[in-house]
Design an enzyme around this catalytic site. Structure first.
Site, PDB file in Angstrom:
ATOM      1  N   CYS A  46      66.498 -31.279  24.866  1.00 23.13           N
ATOM      2  CA  CYS A  46      65.874 -30.041  24.363  1.00 23.13           C
ATOM      3  C   CYS A  46      64.853 -30.346  23.275  1.00 23.13           C
ATOM      4  O   CYS A  46      63.823 -29.676  23.176  1.00 23.13           O
ATOM      5  CB  CYS A  46      66.935 -29.105  23.786  1.00 23.13           C
ATOM      6  SG  CYS A  46      68.195 -28.652  24.958  1.00 23.13           S
ATOM      7  N   ASP A 136      53.233  -6.646  33.738  1.00 20.63           N
ATOM      8  CA  ASP A 136      53.988  -5.441  34.111  1.00 20.63           C
ATOM      9  C   ASP A 136      55.480  -5.569  33.774  1.00 20.63           C
ATOM     10  O   ASP A 136      56.278  -4.746  34.204  1.00 20.63           O
ATOM     11  CB  ASP A 136      53.798  -5.152  35.617  1.00 20.63           C
ATOM     12  CG  ASP A 136      54.123  -6.377  36.479  1.00 20.63           C
ATOM     13  OD1 ASP A 136      54.575  -7.415  35.931  1.00 20.63           O
ATOM     14  OD2 ASP A 136      53.920  -6.307  37.714  1.00 20.63           O
TER      15      ASP A 136
END
Ligand code: BEZ
Length: 220
Positions: A46, A136
Protein backbone atom coordinates in the site's frame (compact mmCIF):
# COMPACT_ATOMS: atom_id res chain seq x y z
CA UNK A 1 -21.89 -8.48 0.30
CA UNK A 2 -23.70 -5.90 -1.87
CA UNK A 3 -23.40 -6.31 -5.58
CA UNK A 4 -22.50 -2.91 -6.99
CA UNK A 5 -23.09 -3.15 -10.70
CA UNK A 6 -21.72 -1.12 -13.59
CA UNK A 7 -24.15 1.75 -14.19
CA UNK A 8 -25.36 1.92 -10.56
CA UNK A 9 -25.25 5.26 -8.76
CA UNK A 10 -22.48 4.63 -6.23
CA UNK A 11 -23.49 4.64 -2.54
CA UNK A 12 -23.28 7.99 -0.79
CA UNK A 13 -21.62 8.17 2.64
CA UNK A 14 -20.20 10.56 5.19
CA UNK A 15 -16.74 9.89 6.58
CA UNK A 16 -13.73 11.46 8.23
CA UNK A 17 -10.70 11.81 5.97
CA UNK A 18 -7.18 13.17 6.23
CA UNK A 19 -8.53 16.35 4.54
CA UNK A 20 -11.50 16.70 6.93
CA UNK A 21 -15.10 15.44 6.84
CA UNK A 22 -16.36 14.19 3.48
CA UNK A 23 -19.90 13.86 2.12
CA UNK A 24 -19.06 11.63 -0.79
CA UNK A 25 -21.66 12.67 -3.38
CA UNK A 26 -21.08 16.32 -2.55
CA UNK A 27 -17.32 15.80 -2.87
CA UNK A 28 -17.82 14.08 -6.25
CA UNK A 29 -19.75 17.08 -7.60
CA UNK A 30 -19.97 16.51 -11.33
CA UNK A 31 -16.46 15.12 -11.68
CA UNK A 32 -14.93 11.83 -12.67
CA UNK A 33 -13.38 10.18 -9.62
CA UNK A 34 -11.52 7.14 -8.38
CA UNK A 35 -12.15 5.58 -5.01
CA UNK A 36 -9.51 2.99 -4.19
CA UNK A 37 -9.14 0.94 -1.05
CA UNK A 38 -6.26 -0.61 0.89
CA UNK A 39 -6.06 -3.51 3.31
CA UNK A 40 -4.47 -1.45 6.09
CA UNK A 41 -2.18 1.44 7.00
CA UNK A 42 1.54 0.87 7.47
CA UNK A 43 1.65 -2.01 5.02
CA UNK A 44 4.39 -2.26 2.39
CA UNK A 45 2.52 -2.72 -0.89
CA UNK A 46 0.00 0.00 0.00
CA UNK A 47 2.86 2.36 0.78
CA UNK A 48 4.17 1.93 -2.78
CA UNK A 49 0.67 2.29 -4.27
CA UNK A 50 -0.25 5.52 -2.51
CA UNK A 51 3.12 6.97 -3.48
CA UNK A 52 2.65 5.98 -7.11
CA UNK A 53 -0.79 7.60 -7.20
CA UNK A 54 0.68 10.82 -5.79
CA UNK A 55 3.39 10.79 -8.46
CA UNK A 56 0.70 10.32 -11.12
CA UNK A 57 -1.53 13.05 -9.62
CA UNK A 58 -0.83 15.46 -12.53
CA UNK A 59 -1.95 12.74 -15.00
CA UNK A 60 -5.18 12.19 -13.07
CA UNK A 61 -5.73 15.95 -12.89
CA UNK A 62 -5.23 16.28 -16.67
CA UNK A 63 -8.09 13.82 -17.09
CA UNK A 64 -10.30 15.65 -14.55
CA UNK A 65 -10.19 12.77 -12.06
CA UNK A 66 -10.62 13.34 -8.32
CA UNK A 67 -8.79 10.86 -6.10
CA UNK A 68 -9.81 9.34 -2.78
CA UNK A 69 -8.13 6.43 -1.01
CA UNK A 70 -9.74 4.39 1.77
CA UNK A 71 -8.39 2.27 4.56
CA UNK A 72 -10.05 0.91 7.70
CA UNK A 73 -7.81 2.77 10.16
CA UNK A 74 -8.34 6.08 11.94
CA UNK A 75 -7.51 9.51 10.53
CA UNK A 76 -4.59 10.08 12.94
CA UNK A 77 -3.18 6.71 11.92
CA UNK A 78 -3.51 7.69 8.24
CA UNK A 79 -1.77 11.01 8.89
CA UNK A 80 1.22 9.30 10.49
CA UNK A 81 1.40 6.84 7.62
CA UNK A 82 1.34 9.66 5.05
CA UNK A 83 4.70 10.81 6.45
CA UNK A 84 6.13 7.33 5.75
CA UNK A 85 4.58 7.32 2.25
CA UNK A 86 6.18 10.67 1.49
CA UNK A 87 9.56 9.59 2.84
CA UNK A 88 9.64 6.19 1.10
CA UNK A 89 8.48 7.58 -2.24
CA UNK A 90 10.53 10.81 -2.05
CA UNK A 91 7.42 13.01 -2.18
CA UNK A 92 7.22 16.61 -1.04
CA UNK A 93 3.48 16.63 -0.63
CA UNK A 94 0.46 14.37 -0.46
CA UNK A 95 -2.56 15.92 -2.10
CA UNK A 96 -5.52 13.57 -1.91
CA UNK A 97 -7.69 12.40 1.01
CA UNK A 98 -7.52 9.02 2.71
CA UNK A 99 -10.93 8.03 4.08
CA UNK A 100 -11.01 6.51 7.58
CA UNK A 101 -13.49 3.63 7.37
CA UNK A 102 -13.03 2.35 10.89
CA UNK A 103 -16.42 0.60 11.10
CA UNK A 104 -16.03 -0.76 7.53
CA UNK A 105 -19.40 0.71 6.57
CA UNK A 106 -18.12 2.18 3.28
CA UNK A 107 -16.19 -0.99 2.49
CA UNK A 108 -19.31 -3.05 3.12
CA UNK A 109 -21.56 -0.76 1.05
CA UNK A 110 -19.14 -0.99 -1.89
CA UNK A 111 -18.36 -4.72 -1.52
CA UNK A 112 -14.68 -4.09 -0.82
CA UNK A 113 -14.22 -6.59 2.00
CA UNK A 114 -11.76 -9.36 1.26
CA UNK A 115 -13.42 -12.66 2.22
CA UNK A 116 -10.01 -14.19 3.02
CA UNK A 117 -7.57 -11.59 4.36
CA UNK A 118 -7.65 -10.71 8.08
CA UNK A 119 -5.53 -8.50 10.30
CA UNK A 120 -3.61 -9.75 13.34
CA UNK A 121 -6.77 -9.38 15.48
CA UNK A 122 -8.80 -11.50 13.04
CA UNK A 123 -10.67 -8.45 11.67
CA UNK A 124 -11.53 -8.66 7.97
CA UNK A 125 -9.46 -6.45 5.68
CA UNK A 126 -10.50 -4.53 2.62
CA UNK A 127 -9.10 -5.80 -0.65
CA UNK A 128 -7.47 -3.51 -3.21
CA UNK A 129 -10.60 -2.23 -4.91
CA UNK A 130 -10.73 0.39 -7.64
CA UNK A 131 -13.99 2.16 -8.45
CA UNK A 132 -14.03 4.61 -11.33
CA UNK A 133 -17.06 6.88 -11.10
CA UNK A 134 -18.40 9.09 -13.88
CA UNK A 135 -19.69 12.67 -13.67
CA UNK A 136 -23.21 11.18 -13.34
CA UNK A 137 -22.08 9.42 -10.09
CA UNK A 138 -22.51 6.06 -11.83
CA UNK A 139 -20.00 3.25 -11.57
CA UNK A 140 -18.05 2.99 -14.82
CA UNK A 141 -15.51 0.33 -13.86
CA UNK A 142 -14.47 -1.72 -10.85
CA UNK A 143 -11.47 -3.96 -10.29
CA UNK A 144 -10.70 -6.08 -7.23
CA UNK A 145 -7.19 -7.24 -6.41
CA UNK A 146 -6.16 -9.38 -3.46
CA UNK A 147 -3.99 -7.84 -0.73
CA UNK A 148 -0.87 -9.56 -2.05
CA UNK A 149 -1.01 -8.01 -5.55
CA UNK A 150 -0.29 -4.30 -5.97
CA UNK A 151 -2.11 -2.42 -8.68
CA UNK A 152 -0.71 -1.11 -11.97
CA UNK A 153 -1.72 2.55 -12.06
CA UNK A 154 -0.57 2.96 -15.66
CA UNK A 155 -3.32 0.46 -16.49
CA UNK A 156 -5.78 2.53 -14.48
CA UNK A 157 -4.87 5.66 -16.47
CA UNK A 158 -5.23 3.61 -19.65
CA UNK A 159 -8.75 2.47 -18.76
CA UNK A 160 -9.69 6.04 -17.83
CA UNK A 161 -8.61 7.14 -21.31
CA UNK A 162 -10.80 4.42 -22.78
CA UNK A 163 -13.78 5.19 -20.51
CA UNK A 164 -13.63 8.90 -21.25
CA UNK A 165 -13.25 8.39 -25.00
CA UNK A 166 -15.99 5.78 -25.31
CA UNK A 167 -18.35 7.95 -23.24
CA UNK A 168 -18.10 10.57 -26.00
CA UNK A 169 -17.62 8.63 -29.26
CA UNK A 170 -19.24 5.49 -30.62
CA UNK A 171 -16.05 3.47 -30.45
CA UNK A 172 -14.64 0.69 -28.29
CA UNK A 173 -10.97 0.15 -27.53
CA UNK A 174 -9.31 -3.14 -28.51
CA UNK A 175 -6.92 -5.35 -26.56
CA UNK A 176 -3.86 -3.53 -25.23
CA UNK A 177 -5.09 -0.24 -26.68
CA UNK A 178 -3.31 2.91 -25.63
CA UNK A 179 -4.48 6.48 -26.01
CA UNK A 180 -3.95 7.66 -29.60
CA UNK A 181 -4.17 4.20 -31.20
CA UNK A 182 -6.97 3.15 -33.60
CA UNK A 183 -10.31 2.12 -32.15
CA UNK A 184 -13.08 -0.26 -33.14
CA UNK A 185 -16.41 1.11 -34.34
CA UNK A 186 -19.11 -0.24 -32.02
CA UNK A 187 -21.49 -2.82 -33.53
CA UNK A 188 -24.55 -0.57 -33.06
CA UNK A 189 -23.25 1.93 -35.66
CA UNK A 190 -25.11 1.31 -38.91
CA UNK A 191 -23.13 1.32 -42.21
CA UNK A 192 -25.01 4.44 -43.35
CA UNK A 193 -23.91 6.32 -40.18
CA UNK A 194 -20.21 5.60 -40.57
CA UNK A 195 -19.24 8.47 -42.86
CA UNK A 196 -20.81 11.19 -40.73
CA UNK A 197 -19.58 9.76 -37.44
CA UNK A 198 -16.00 8.98 -38.48
CA UNK A 199 -14.64 11.63 -40.84
CA UNK A 200 -11.12 10.15 -40.48
CA UNK A 201 -12.37 7.03 -42.25
CA UNK A 202 -13.22 3.47 -41.34
CA UNK A 203 -11.53 0.26 -42.50
CA UNK A 204 -13.72 -2.82 -42.71
CA UNK A 205 -11.50 -5.88 -42.19
CA UNK A 206 -12.31 -8.96 -44.25
CA UNK A 207 -12.72 -12.19 -42.30
CA UNK A 208 -13.69 -15.77 -43.32
CA UNK A 209 -17.24 -15.37 -42.04
CA UNK A 210 -17.80 -12.50 -44.46
CA UNK A 211 -19.36 -10.53 -41.61
CA UNK A 212 -18.47 -6.86 -41.52
CA UNK A 213 -18.06 -6.40 -37.78
CA UNK A 214 -14.35 -5.64 -37.59
CA UNK A 215 -14.32 -1.92 -38.35
CA UNK A 216 -11.39 0.21 -37.25
CA UNK A 217 -11.01 3.96 -37.27
CA UNK A 218 -8.12 6.24 -36.31
CA UNK A 219 -8.42 7.64 -32.79
CA UNK A 220 -11.36 10.04 -33.21
C1 BEZ B 1 0.64 -4.78 1.86
O1 BEZ B 1 0.08 -3.72 1.59
O2 BEZ B 1 1.84 -4.91 1.74
C2 BEZ B 1 -0.15 -5.97 2.34
C3 BEZ B 1 -1.29 -5.79 3.11
C4 BEZ B 1 -1.98 -6.90 3.55
C5 BEZ B 1 -1.55 -8.18 3.20
C6 BEZ B 1 -0.42 -8.33 2.40
C7 BEZ B 1 0.28 -7.22 1.97
Amino acid sequence: MPNLKLGDIVPDFEAETTDGPMKFHEWLGGSWAILFSHPADYTPVCTTELGRVQKLAPEFEKRGIKLAALSCDEVEHHKGWIEDIKAYNSLESFSYPIIADVDRSVATAYGMMDPVAQDSQGMPLTCRAVFIIGPDKKLKLSILYPATTGRNFDEILRVIDSLQLTAQKRVATPADWKNGLPCMVVPSVKPEEVEALFPKGVTVHEVPSGKQYLRTTPHP
